[in-house]
Design an enzyme around this catalytic site. Structure first.
Site, PDB file in Angstrom:
ATOM      1  N   GLU A  50      -9.512  69.308 -24.365  1.00  0.00           N
ATOM      2  CA  GLU A  50      -8.879  67.989 -24.508  1.00  0.00           C
ATOM      3  C   GLU A  50      -9.661  67.143 -25.498  1.00  0.00           C
ATOM      4  OE1 GLU A  50      -9.033  66.140 -20.685  1.00  0.00           O
ATOM      5  OE2 GLU A  50      -7.476  67.430 -19.875  1.00  0.00           O
ATOM      6  N   LYS A  99     -11.817  64.013 -26.472  1.00  0.00           N
ATOM      7  CA  LYS A  99     -12.670  63.113 -25.711  1.00  0.00           C
ATOM      8  C   LYS A  99     -12.332  61.696 -26.160  1.00  0.00           C
ATOM      9  CE  LYS A  99     -17.401  62.272 -24.306  1.00  0.00           C
ATOM     10  NZ  LYS A  99     -17.251  60.843 -24.348  1.00  0.00           N
ATOM     11  N   ASP A 139     -12.282  57.863 -26.661  1.00  0.00           N
ATOM     12  CA  ASP A 139     -13.367  56.891 -26.725  1.00  0.00           C
ATOM     13  C   ASP A 139     -12.859  55.520 -26.283  1.00  0.00           C
ATOM     14  OD1 ASP A 139     -15.805  55.833 -27.149  1.00  0.00           O
ATOM     15  OD2 ASP A 139     -15.768  55.961 -29.327  1.00  0.00           O
ATOM     16  N   TYR A 199      -6.449  61.841 -17.162  1.00  0.00           N
ATOM     17  CA  TYR A 199      -6.854  63.236 -17.386  1.00  0.00           C
ATOM     18  C   TYR A 199      -7.414  63.958 -16.174  1.00  0.00           C
ATOM     19  CZ  TYR A 199     -10.993  60.450 -18.540  1.00  0.00           C
ATOM     20  OH  TYR A 199     -11.989  59.522 -18.529  1.00  0.00           O
ATOM     21  N   LYS A 225     -19.308  66.867 -28.838  1.00  0.00           N
ATOM     22  CA  LYS A 225     -19.041  65.667 -29.630  1.00  0.00           C
ATOM     23  C   LYS A 225     -19.024  65.950 -31.137  1.00  0.00           C
ATOM     24  CE  LYS A 225     -21.253  62.014 -27.962  1.00  0.00           C
ATOM     25  NZ  LYS A 225     -21.174  60.624 -27.490  1.00  0.00           N
ATOM     26  N   CYS A 267     -12.886  29.335 -55.978  1.00  0.00           N
ATOM     27  CA  CYS A 267     -12.145  30.565 -55.707  1.00  0.00           C
ATOM     28  C   CYS A 267     -12.272  31.515 -56.897  1.00  0.00           C
ATOM     29  CB  CYS A 267     -10.672  30.243 -55.456  1.00  0.00           C
ATOM     30  SG  CYS A 267      -9.639  31.724 -55.406  1.00  0.00           S
ATOM     31  N   CYS A 301      -8.775  31.745 -58.833  1.00  0.00           N
ATOM     32  CA  CYS A 301      -8.132  30.699 -59.623  1.00  0.00           C
ATOM     33  C   CYS A 301      -9.047  29.518 -59.953  1.00  0.00           C
ATOM     34  CB  CYS A 301      -6.884  30.189 -58.891  1.00  0.00           C
ATOM     35  SG  CYS A 301      -7.264  29.371 -57.331  1.00  0.00           S
ATOM     36  N   CYS A 324      -9.461  29.379 -50.170  1.00  0.00           N
ATOM     37  CA  CYS A 324      -8.919  28.762 -51.378  1.00  0.00           C
ATOM     38  C   CYS A 324      -7.655  27.996 -50.971  1.00  0.00           C
ATOM     39  CB  CYS A 324      -8.580  29.848 -52.394  1.00  0.00           C
ATOM     40  SG  CYS A 324      -7.473  29.266 -53.698  1.00  0.00           S
ATOM     41  N   CYS A 331      -2.419  30.478 -56.612  1.00  0.00           N
ATOM     42  CA  CYS A 331      -3.569  31.369 -56.782  1.00  0.00           C
ATOM     43  C   CYS A 331      -3.100  32.811 -56.968  1.00  0.00           C
ATOM     44  CB  CYS A 331      -4.497  31.266 -55.570  1.00  0.00           C
ATOM     45  SG  CYS A 331      -5.841  32.457 -55.610  1.00  0.00           S
TER      46      CYS A 331
HETATM   47  S1  IVH Z   1     -13.371  64.273 -17.703  1.00  0.00           S
HETATM   48  C1  IVH Z   1     -16.141  64.628 -14.060  1.00  0.00           C
HETATM   49  N1  IVH Z   1     -11.919  64.140 -19.844  1.00  0.00           N
HETATM   50  O1  IVH Z   1     -15.976  60.524 -21.453  1.00  0.00           O
HETATM   51  C2  IVH Z   1     -15.655  64.597 -15.448  1.00  0.00           C
HETATM   52  N2  IVH Z   1     -13.589  62.508 -19.553  1.00  0.00           N
HETATM   53  O2  IVH Z   1     -19.206  60.989 -20.111  1.00  0.00           O
HETATM   54  C3  IVH Z   1     -14.755  63.479 -15.652  1.00  0.00           C
HETATM   55  N3  IVH Z   1     -13.698  60.850 -21.331  1.00  0.00           N
HETATM   56  O3  IVH Z   1     -17.068  58.793 -18.709  1.00  0.00           O
HETATM   57  C4  IVH Z   1     -14.519  63.166 -17.051  1.00  0.00           C
HETATM   58  N4  IVH Z   1     -12.041  61.654 -22.516  1.00  0.00           N
HETATM   59  O4  IVH Z   1     -14.734  58.297 -19.421  1.00  0.00           O
HETATM   60  C5  IVH Z   1     -12.923  63.592 -19.166  1.00  0.00           C
HETATM   61  N5  IVH Z   1     -10.510  64.128 -21.689  1.00  0.00           N
HETATM   62  C6  IVH Z   1     -11.505  63.578 -20.998  1.00  0.00           C
HETATM   63  C7  IVH Z   1     -12.191  62.437 -21.436  1.00  0.00           C
HETATM   64  C8  IVH Z   1     -13.235  61.936 -20.687  1.00  0.00           C
HETATM   65  C9  IVH Z   1     -12.944  60.702 -22.422  1.00  0.00           C
HETATM   66  C10 IVH Z   1     -14.809  59.946 -21.001  1.00  0.00           C
HETATM   67  C11 IVH Z   1     -15.009  59.640 -19.566  1.00  0.00           C
HETATM   68  C12 IVH Z   1     -16.478  59.869 -19.304  1.00  0.00           C
HETATM   69  C13 IVH Z   1     -17.025  60.076 -20.671  1.00  0.00           C
HETATM   70  C14 IVH Z   1     -18.065  61.180 -20.762  1.00  0.00           C
END
Ligand code: IVH
Length: 681
Positions: free
Chosen positions: A122, A124, A126, A236, A324, A417, A420, A433, A439
């Site tokens: 999946e 990750k 942010d 998720y 990551k 500016c 102009c 400006c 302008c």
């Molecule tokens: S699973 C027990 N899946 O990344 C595991 N986490 O430290 C539960 N995060 O705090 C997390 N995307 O907030 C999981 N596809 C994903 C995620 C995900 C983002 C975050 C989550 C966690 C941090 C990693």
């Protein structure tokens, strides 16, 4: 009195059933719109449904339930958030950037679990981690991650997030008695940028990145503020469930989707380190085009009993690993500091950098925001700076202390500016400006905005062309754009007969424009594409919006007092009225909405590669005339990909997502059957 009761009960029963049916219908459309991103009815039709529900509920206040779509915002602002324990600990993931660690992880898992281990891969996400609790299908609680054991009860705020169902769907997967779900609160990058612009316009501090913006929006004490923030929750994991069990993570994700929740896009399964490596590379490549921030991928064992056997260390599960991406930070030198004049006249100091590759994108400029921010960061010409880049977000720079030797004098903002020469004036924390209509620098930016994809969508009218048009006096005001001739364009560097003809043709083709696009194009303060859509839905015509009072404007969903006042002021200003009249006189026809009916109504079509018989804009217009919405990228919700010569990676994506692929011939045949034909076809 028994007689009255006898009379009222059936009437009330009828109303109750009617109200509930209407709610179901609205929930369904919320799901199509906010989760699948694929509306089935027009905004106006949707607004009618919600207005009818609101009316019925006003007539029968005793029938209002907390899971009604009208009840997303409820209750007064709270003083502070209560602390609550999570259903199960919200532990975090172990993370790495090294493929070797991934190999070791895989070996460890295989040694313990045997060779047939399968992974779910999946993105990750942010954002900010969140727990959602549903009891008998009703959303009862939303809790921030906090310290992992207990977090803050932000339920009223979570209820305002439109893609979070207040009630789980139960048509295909039964809803358990109680389920705690883990997900991520995200702010899409375009929403984040619009929010920061809005905050800037109101002299408020912008957020540093979408994650902070999501977390900050979730922790607003007044849910009406959260309502205005473009948040989404992507679910998720199931943290805890009572009254159901799942054997695989794939099954969990299917259930989450069936219950009406959004789950991570582009989730796949894999078996080998090679699969993981490819997925990681693929996602890294897509990272900038997803529309939201991801910072890596997550590798998880699919098999739930196996996960249980492996357990966790207390900090991290042993069955998952975050892999990551490389950080997008590089160091480079500030070669100069320039001052840019924006569409509304605001002056922004910009660091011109020695070009540097940051995670695959060459960065050569970075905003220094405003005079006080410039002073705070104390960045001077010649300094070495660290450049951070996140998604499509404008890169940020900070000074690397101790690497600058003898430094130059601090940069000073100009008093006039640069576009102009008019003396600049303070506007909130910025300098601006005041020469709004004279302008040339402001006009250039207005042109680019006017032509941009979400506005008039005039392909090929970018910064360079806009600058040349203004510098050569071909455009003195927006309406002049529609009087351009190929021979005039040919006088500009870079234009030949063919390209000049093509641009004039594209500008002409865009004269029929939907109301919301036209509103976006005008550059009204605080009116981006989303607000423009709301306004268009509420008023239906340009004339109605133009003449609306502030009070009438405020009836638009999600429109606050400040914005209503700004919009009113915009339409009252004589110059703006002149520009709008000029555009209409130049042949712009506003409100010719694209078809929502037709054989492709509600379908998402994507074109890839070049078509022999159609220019891209034409193919797009033809598909739209059949009711389709035409997208730029292929995803789960794409219905058809029309494949031309030399297709790009959209074709690969189509294969991956099992999206039907059409040849140009099939497309032409379909058009013919539908009774439309292209210029060349
Ligand atoms: S699973 C027990 N899946 O990344 C595991 N986490 O430290 C539960 N995060 O705090 C997390 N995307 O907030 C999981 N596809 C994903 C995620 C995900 C983002 C975050 C989550 C966690 C941090 C990693």
């Amino acid at each position: 009195m028994p007689t009255t009761r006898k009379r009222t009960t059936p009437a009330r029963g009828g109303a109750a059933a009617g109200i509930e049916a209407l709610r179901e219908e609205i929930r369904r459309h919320d799901y199509f719109y906010y989760v699948l991103d694929r509306p089935r009815i027009s905004d106006a039709a949707y607004d009618k449904l919600t207005a009818r529900l609101a009316r019925l509920e006003a007539e029968h206040p005793e029938l209002v339930t907390p899971d009604s779509p009208t009840q997303r915002v409820s209750g007064a602002p709270s003083g502070r958030f209560a602390k609550v324990r999570h259903a199960a600990a919200m532990i975090s993931l172990e993370s790495t950037r090294e493929l070797d660690d991934v190999r070791r992880f895989d070996q460890r898992i295989r040694a313990a679990m045997g060779p047939r281990t399968r992974y779910v891969l999946e993105p990750k996400l942010d954002g900010a981690s969140l727990e959602l609790v549903y009891e008998r299908g009703r959303l009862v609680r939303g809790v921030t991650r906090g310290n992992g054991t207990e977090g803050e009860d932000v339920t009223p705020n979570v209820r305002t997030i439109r893609n979070v169902p207040l009630r789980l769907h139960h048509d295909t997967v039964p809803v358990p008695r109680r389920v705690a779900i883990r997900g991520e609160v995200m702010m899409p990058i375009d929403g984040f940028e619009a929010l920061n612009r809005r905050l800037g316009e109101h002299d408020e501090e912008p957020f540093a990145n979408p994650r902070n913006a999501a977390a900050g929006s979730l922790r607003q004490l007044d849910p009406r503020i959260t309502l205005e923030r473009p948040l989404e929750v992507i679910a998720y994991e199931i943290l805890d469930v009572d009254g159901a069990s799942f054997d695989t993570d794939t099954g969990v994700l299917d259930a989450l989707r069936a219950w009406g929740l959004a789950t991570p896009d582009r989730t796949v399964t894999g078996a080998t380190v090679d699969d993981i490596r490819r997925y990681h590379e693929d996602m890294a490549r897509r990272r900038d085009r997803l529309g939201y921030e991801i910072d890596g991928v997550v590798i998880k064992i699919d098999d739930v009993p196996l996960r249980r056997r492996l357990g966790s260390t207390g900090h991290h599960p042993r069955w998952a690993l975050a892999y990551k991406f490389e950080p997008r930070v590089e160091v480079t030198r500030v070669e100069d500091i320039a001052v840019q004049v924006g569409r509304t006249g605001v002056l922004t100091p910009v660091a011109l950098l020695r070009p540097v590759d940051v995670g695959g994108v060459t960065v050569s400029r970075a905003t220094l925001h405003n005079p006080s921010e410039l002073k705070r960061r104390d960045i001077r010409v010649g300094d070495m700076v660290r450049v951070h880049r996140a998604g499509d977000v404008i890169p940020e720079v900070e000074r690397v202390p101790g690497r600058n030797g003898r430094r130059r004098a601090p940069f000073r903002m100009p008093t006039r500016c640069p576009g102009c020469g008019t003396p600049v004036e303070p506007r909130g924390p910025m300098l601006a400006c005041p020469n709004t209509f004279g302008c040339p620098a402001q006009l250039k930016r207005s042109l680019v905005h006017f032509a941009s994809e979400q506005a008039m969508d005039i392909e090929g009218l970018g910064e360079e062309t806009a600058n040349a048009l203004v510098d050569h006096g071909l455009v003195r005001s927006l309406p002049d754009l529609f009087a351009l001739t190929p021979s005039a364009l040919c006088t500009l560097e870079g234009f030949g007969e063919k390209s000049a003809n093509a641009l004039v043709e594209r500008i002409r083709a865009r004269r029929a424009v939907e109301l919301h696009r036209f509103l976006t194009a005008l550059g009204i303060p605080g009116v981006g594409p989303a607000v423009a859509r709301d306004l268009a839905g509420q008023f239906g015509s340009l004339a109605a919006i133009r003449d609306a009072s502030e009070a009438e404007l405020r009836e638009t969903p999600r429109l606050g007092a400040t914005r209503a006042a700004d919009i009113r002021a915009f339409f009252r200003a004589p110059h703006n009225r002149r520009v709008i009249d000029g555009l209409l006189r130049a042949g712009v026809r506003v409100g010719a909405a694209r078809a929502r009916t037709g054989p492709w109504a509600g379908r998402r079509i994507v074109f890839t590669g070049s078509l022999r018989g159609y220019a891209r804009a034409e193919a797009r217009a033809l598909a739209e005339s059949l009711g389709a919405s035409v997208g730029e990228s292929v995803g789960r919700t794409t219905d058809i990909v029309v494949v031309g010569e030399d297709p790009g990676e959209k074709l690969e994506a189509a294969r991956r997502y099992n999206v039907p692929q059409w040849t140009e011939r099939q497309f032409t045949a379909f058009l013919k059957r539908a009774g439309v034909r292209g210029k060349r076809g």
